[in-house]
Design a protein around this motif. Sequence first.
Motif, PDB file in Angstrom:
ATOM      1  N   ASN A  15       0.796  -1.227   0.000  1.00  0.00           N
ATOM      2  CA  ASN A  15       0.000   0.000   0.000  1.00  0.00           C
ATOM      3  C   ASN A  15       0.830   1.280   0.000  1.00  0.00           C
ATOM      4  OD1 ASN A  15      -2.351  -1.529   0.044  1.00  0.00           O
ATOM      5  ND2 ASN A  15      -2.374  -1.591   2.278  1.00  0.00           N
ATOM      6  N   VAL A  16       2.126   1.135   0.160  1.00  0.00           N
ATOM      7  CA  VAL A  16       2.995   2.308   0.238  1.00  0.00           C
ATOM      8  C   VAL A  16       3.274   2.842  -1.163  1.00  0.00           C
ATOM      9  CG1 VAL A  16       5.288   3.129   0.927  1.00  0.00           C
ATOM     10  CG2 VAL A  16       4.073   1.493   2.368  1.00  0.00           C
ATOM     11  N   ILE A  17       3.168   4.127  -1.313  1.00  0.00           N
ATOM     12  CA  ILE A  17       3.511   4.763  -2.588  1.00  0.00           C
ATOM     13  C   ILE A  17       5.031   4.724  -2.712  1.00  0.00           C
ATOM     14  CG2 ILE A  17       3.489   6.909  -3.905  1.00  0.00           C
ATOM     15  CD1 ILE A  17       0.893   7.625  -2.362  1.00  0.00           C
ATOM     16  N   GLN A  18       5.497   4.137  -3.792  1.00  0.00           N
ATOM     17  CA  GLN A  18       6.940   4.008  -4.003  1.00  0.00           C
ATOM     18  C   GLN A  18       7.546   5.350  -4.405  1.00  0.00           C
ATOM     19  OE1 GLN A  18       8.644   1.134  -3.235  1.00  0.00           O
ATOM     20  NE2 GLN A  18       6.613   0.643  -2.459  1.00  0.00           N
ATOM     21  N   ALA A  19       8.743   5.602  -3.907  1.00  0.00           N
ATOM     22  CA  ALA A  19       9.455   6.817  -4.273  1.00  0.00           C
ATOM     23  C   ALA A  19       9.859   6.721  -5.742  1.00  0.00           C
ATOM     24  CB  ALA A  19      10.685   6.986  -3.394  1.00  0.00           C
ATOM     25  N   PHE A  45      17.000   5.674  -2.841  1.00  0.00           N
ATOM     26  CA  PHE A  45      17.251   4.326  -2.341  1.00  0.00           C
ATOM     27  C   PHE A  45      16.937   4.271  -0.858  1.00  0.00           C
ATOM     28  CE2 PHE A  45      21.403   6.459  -2.792  1.00  0.00           C
ATOM     29  CZ  PHE A  45      21.928   6.393  -1.513  1.00  0.00           C
ATOM     30  N   SER A  46      16.783   3.055  -0.355  1.00  0.00           N
ATOM     31  CA  SER A  46      16.266   2.841   1.001  1.00  0.00           C
ATOM     32  C   SER A  46      17.278   3.176   2.096  1.00  0.00           C
ATOM     33  CB  SER A  46      15.830   1.388   1.158  1.00  0.00           C
ATOM     34  OG  SER A  46      16.968   0.546   1.191  1.00  0.00           O
ATOM     35  N   ASP A  48      18.045   1.182   4.375  1.00  0.00           N
ATOM     36  CA  ASP A  48      18.850  -0.029   4.490  1.00  0.00           C
ATOM     37  C   ASP A  48      20.065   0.045   3.564  1.00  0.00           C
ATOM     38  OD1 ASP A  48      19.092  -2.479   5.788  1.00  0.00           O
ATOM     39  OD2 ASP A  48      18.152  -3.578   4.138  1.00  0.00           O
ATOM     40  N   GLU A  49      19.829   0.438   2.310  1.00  0.00           N
ATOM     41  CA  GLU A  49      20.927   0.597   1.354  1.00  0.00           C
ATOM     42  C   GLU A  49      21.886   1.696   1.819  1.00  0.00           C
ATOM     43  OE1 GLU A  49      19.534  -0.060  -3.067  1.00  0.00           O
ATOM     44  OE2 GLU A  49      17.931   0.956  -1.930  1.00  0.00           O
ATOM     45  N   ASN A  50      21.334   2.767   2.375  1.00  0.00           N
ATOM     46  CA  ASN A  50      22.161   3.858   2.876  1.00  0.00           C
ATOM     47  C   ASN A  50      23.035   3.393   4.045  1.00  0.00           C
ATOM     48  OD1 ASN A  50      22.843   6.730   2.691  1.00  0.00           O
ATOM     49  ND2 ASN A  50      21.935   6.848   4.726  1.00  0.00           N
ATOM     50  N   ASP A  51      22.473   2.589   4.939  1.00  0.00           N
ATOM     51  CA  ASP A  51      23.255   2.060   6.062  1.00  0.00           C
ATOM     52  C   ASP A  51      24.447   1.257   5.570  1.00  0.00           C
ATOM     53  OD1 ASP A  51      21.590   3.208   7.930  1.00  0.00           O
ATOM     54  OD2 ASP A  51      20.525   1.356   8.418  1.00  0.00           O
ATOM     55  N   ARG A  52      24.214   0.413   4.544  1.00  0.00           N
ATOM     56  CA  ARG A  52      25.319  -0.380   3.992  1.00  0.00           C
ATOM     57  C   ARG A  52      26.388   0.524   3.389  1.00  0.00           C
ATOM     58  NH1 ARG A  52      21.008  -3.772   2.709  1.00  0.00           N
ATOM     59  NH2 ARG A  52      20.852  -3.074   0.544  1.00  0.00           N
ATOM     60  N   LEU A  53      25.954   1.580   2.737  1.00  0.00           N
ATOM     61  CA  LEU A  53      26.895   2.526   2.150  1.00  0.00           C
ATOM     62  C   LEU A  53      27.707   3.227   3.239  1.00  0.00           C
ATOM     63  CD1 LEU A  53      27.552   3.427  -0.739  1.00  0.00           C
ATOM     64  CD2 LEU A  53      25.890   5.255  -0.470  1.00  0.00           C
ATOM     65  N   ILE A  54      27.038   3.665   4.278  1.00  0.00           N
ATOM     66  CA  ILE A  54      27.730   4.318   5.398  1.00  0.00           C
ATOM     67  C   ILE A  54      28.751   3.374   6.010  1.00  0.00           C
ATOM     68  CG2 ILE A  54      27.417   5.153   7.772  1.00  0.00           C
ATOM     69  CD1 ILE A  54      24.762   6.431   6.769  1.00  0.00           C
TER      70      ILE A  54
END
Length: 144
Positions: A15-19, A45-46, A48-54
Amino acid sequence: MADEKMDFSAFMAENVIQAEPVEFAVSKRFHDKNGEAVKWKIRPFSADENDRLIKSFTKKVRLPSGERVNQFDKERYMVASVVKAVIYPNLNDADLQDSYGVMSAEELVKRMLLPGEFDDLANAVAQALGFETSVADDVETAKN
């Protein structure tokens, strides 16, 4: 109210509108045959993806005191987040990289853009990722 069942349907993944990707004219120096600025496309990007990048740009370092602390390479993270978010132009395209004499997307974006243009693109990426205001905006708001 404790007995009422809360409706969480708005939070269900389906139900979430995707970015959606956003477009941003980084520079008037990149223009089409009509002289119009070509817009770059930025894919959000999510977290979660940002955390991995950090994490990939954070390392443990030992201080002279012997204490170990995390050190974050903000500049490399910023370039990597821009590269991850930009879907047009394709910064991984070999022909585009060859035209600028570079061998990576990170080198390419830094070679293509002037410093101010890169900062503007990085800010557009941050906004696409949901960081709505900059620290400067927050400071200005606090002053008023």
